[in-house]
Each structure stands twice: as C-alpha cells, then as structure tokens.
Enzyme design. Structure first.
Site, PDB file in Angstrom:
ATOM      1  N   ASP A  32      12.267  35.208  10.551  1.00 56.39           N
ATOM      2  CA  ASP A  32      13.658  35.440  10.973  1.00 56.39           C
ATOM      3  C   ASP A  32      14.369  34.110  11.182  1.00 56.39           C
ATOM      4  O   ASP A  32      13.744  33.116  11.560  1.00 56.39           O
ATOM      5  CB  ASP A  32      13.643  36.261  12.277  1.00 56.39           C
ATOM      6  N   HIS A  49      17.767  31.613   2.917  1.00 57.17           N
ATOM      7  CA  HIS A  49      16.680  32.390   2.308  1.00 57.17           C
ATOM      8  C   HIS A  49      15.897  31.524   1.312  1.00 57.17           C
ATOM      9  O   HIS A  49      14.675  31.600   1.232  1.00 57.17           O
ATOM     10  CB  HIS A  49      17.235  33.637   1.617  1.00 57.17           C
ATOM     11  N   LEU A 143      -7.737  34.364   0.712  1.00 55.13           N
ATOM     12  CA  LEU A 143      -6.713  34.994   1.554  1.00 55.13           C
ATOM     13  C   LEU A 143      -6.155  36.256   0.894  1.00 55.13           C
ATOM     14  O   LEU A 143      -5.815  36.243  -0.287  1.00 55.13           O
ATOM     15  CB  LEU A 143      -5.558  33.993   1.760  1.00 55.13           C
TER      16      LEU A 143
HETATM   17  C1  FPP Z   1      15.572  37.188   8.176  1.00 55.74           C
HETATM   18  O1  FPP Z   1      16.497  36.161   8.336  1.00 55.74           O
HETATM   19  C2  FPP Z   1      14.906  37.069   6.894  1.00 55.74           C
HETATM   20  C3  FPP Z   1      14.956  38.013   5.918  1.00 55.74           C
HETATM   21  C4  FPP Z   1      15.711  39.262   6.042  1.00 55.74           C
HETATM   22  C5  FPP Z   1      14.279  37.827   4.652  1.00 55.74           C
HETATM   23  C6  FPP Z   1      13.106  36.912   4.651  1.00 55.74           C
HETATM   24  C7  FPP Z   1      12.979  36.369   3.307  1.00 55.74           C
HETATM   25  C8  FPP Z   1      12.514  35.152   2.943  1.00 55.74           C
HETATM   26  C9  FPP Z   1      11.958  34.166   3.863  1.00 55.74           C
HETATM   27  C10 FPP Z   1      12.557  34.735   1.564  1.00 55.74           C
HETATM   28  C11 FPP Z   1      12.182  35.761   0.591  1.00 55.74           C
HETATM   29  C12 FPP Z   1      10.738  36.099   0.596  1.00 55.74           C
HETATM   30  C13 FPP Z   1      10.038  36.183  -0.534  1.00 55.74           C
HETATM   31  C14 FPP Z   1       8.622  36.621  -0.543  1.00 55.74           C
HETATM   32  C15 FPP Z   1      10.620  35.821  -1.788  1.00 55.74           C
HETATM   33  P1  FPP Z   1      18.016  36.559   8.638  1.00 55.74           P
HETATM   34  O2  FPP Z   1      18.759  36.556   7.367  1.00 55.74           O
HETATM   35  O3  FPP Z   1      18.083  37.869   9.347  1.00 55.74           O
HETATM   36  O4  FPP Z   1      18.432  35.395   9.560  1.00 55.74           O
HETATM   37  P2  FPP Z   1      19.509  35.447  10.736  1.00 55.74           P
HETATM   38  O5  FPP Z   1      18.949  36.383  11.778  1.00 55.74           O
HETATM   39  O6  FPP Z   1      19.576  34.033  11.196  1.00 55.74           O
HETATM   40  O7  FPP Z   1      20.796  35.947  10.162  1.00 55.74           O
END
Ligand code: FPP
Length: 252
Positions: A32, A49, A143
């Site tokens: 997150d 992201h 893993l």
């Molecule tokens: C939350 O941050 C994160 C996500 C919803 C997606 C997580 C994805 C990745 C780390 C990259 C993609 C993964 C792969 C396997 C390709 P948020 O957007 O909710 O952050 P915020 O709370 O600061 O808005």
C-alpha cells in the site's frame, strides 16, 4: 547473473519442515502507498505503481535469499475495479509486463509462481500469461510466489461454500464432512500453509479482504513505509518485529 537459489526438498515432510528466519513459512504483503508516494513527488499515481513493481522485485529476491518458502502479495483486489479506468488499465498492464519481463528471471531463481483470484472476468491474453507463468515454474522447488490478482477473501469463501453445497447436493459429500479442513481445501490457497505474518505498508491498519480465512492466527506488522520505498532493510525490520512476538494460537 547472480542467482539466489535455495531449493526446498521435494518430499512432503521436508517441505513441511522448511522454514525461513524466525520459523517463518509464509508471509503475506499488502503493498500500500503507491499513490501517496507518487503524489508526494508531484507525479501521477501510476508512477507510484511502476515504482512499486521495482520494490516488489527487490523483495522477491530477498525472500529467495532468506529461504522463506511462501510469499503472497496483494497486487489487485476484487474491489480495485472501482478505481479510475486509466489506473485499472495501468495495473493490468503492469502485471502483464511484470510476467513478460520477469518470468525467466523468476524461473532461474527456482521460484514457483501461483496466481490466486477470480480469472473469469480477465482478458484471454492475461489469463494465458498467468497460466504460462504457473506452468513454466510448476516444478520449481524454491520460493512459492503467490500473486493475489483480482482476489477477494469474501468472494473466495463464498465460492468454497458454494462448491461444498453442490458436493452435498449431488451426494459427493455429507454435511458432517464440512469441516475447517474441508473448507480450507476448497479455497484457492489449498495446499499453501496459512500465513504466519501479514505486512501492510503505508501506515494503514486493515486487512482489506486479503486472506481473511487464512490469516486467523497471523501476526500483523504495519509499517509507515510507503510500498515503493519498502526495501531489504524495511523487510528485515518487519521480520525482526515478528521475531519478538509470542504466538499463542488461542492457547496460553
Ligand atoms: C495500493 O497502493 C497498491 C495497489 C492497489 C496495487 C499494488 C500494485 C503494485 C505494487 C504493482 C503491480 C503489481 C504487480 C505484480 C505487477 P494505492 O494505490 O492504494 O496507494 P495509496 O493508498 O497511497 O493511494
């Protein structure tokens, strides 16, 4: 290329015994804070992201080095479809690019990829990629890297309940056979040990529909670090915090 291959012996007893530091078998991570990381830098959220994928690469490599047998990451939840279309499309694209670019490296590191989550609503090309990643790495013994994509724990539990109801209805199962073990076998995580530890980055403190059944006795570590900044040191700090916990599983 340096490889950190730490194979887990393939016989079930040895696999059962395989553990990383602090006896860890399975860690789940709620990644997150990507959006906030980008906004802090005056960048569009998608940059967060993209940086998040780089952080993920480093974390997977560290898991290989540590010898922790299972890692599950929450990469896209069933609820993430409600985000703006552009961001959803970026997240879908990132997963595709991640598999296309990183599959060979994961395979070389002896990583076994498994994907959990609902696939029916995903595009054919994405489903093919997920299947390719699983098939190519199925025999690897290092893993087990579980990617929760289009995953929701409530949906998963409902699907398991429905499958067992159908089995009872058609006479393949009796109501008495509906036990905790039977339900666990009907989950998408069947065969994967329950997580010992769930880490959530960015300071938020909730489970957000991630592994709700499986995390019944998990320890939780919430770190203020935003996911793109989550490096080896941050992971080690979370593991150290876990190492100080006393797990009682409801006993004394
Ligand atoms: C939350 O941050 C994160 C996500 C919803 C997606 C997580 C994805 C990745 C780390 C990259 C993609 C993964 C792969 C396997 C390709 P948020 O957007 O909710 O952050 P915020 O709370 O600061 O808005």
């Amino acid at each position: 290329m340096t490889q950190a291959v730490r194979p887990i012996p393939s016989d079930p007893a040895a696999e059962e015994a395989a553990r990383g530091p602090c006896g860890l078998r399975h860690v789940g991570i709620i990644m997150d804070g990507n959006g906030r990381w980008a906004v802090k830098r005056g960048l569009p959220r998608v940059f967060g992201h993209r940086a998040g994928v780089d952080a993920l690469r480093g974390v997977v490599r560290h898991f290989c080095d540590l010898g922790i047998p299972y890692l599950t990451i929450y990469s896209f939840s069933s609820e993430n479809w409600s985000r703006p279309a552009g961001e959803v499309s970026e997240l879908l694209g990132l997963l595709k690019r991640f598999i296309r670019h990183d599959l060979a490296d994961l395979h070389a590191r002896n990583v076994r990829v498994r994907v959990i989550g609902e696939r029916a609503s995903l595009s054919d090309d994405l489903v093919s990629l997920l299947e390719e990643a699983e098939a190519k790495t199925a025999r690897n013994t290092g893993l087990t890297f579980v990617v929760a994509f289009n995953y929701g724990a409530r949906q998963e539990i409902v699907a398991a309940a429905r499958a067992m109801a159908e089995a009872v209805y058609t006479g393949r199962m009796t109501p008495d056979e509906i036990t905790e073990e039977a339900l666990a076998r009907h989950l998408t995580t069947s065969g994967i040990p329950d997580p010992d530890l769930i880490i959530r980055t960015s300071g938020e403190q909730r489970l957000s529909n991630f592994l709700m059944w499986q995390a019944a006795y998990a320890e939780f570590v919430f770190t203020p670090v935003l996911w793109p900044d989550f490096d080896r040191a941050a992971l080690d700090a979370a593991l150290l915090e876990y190492g100080g916990r006393k797990r009682r599983f409801g006993g004394l």
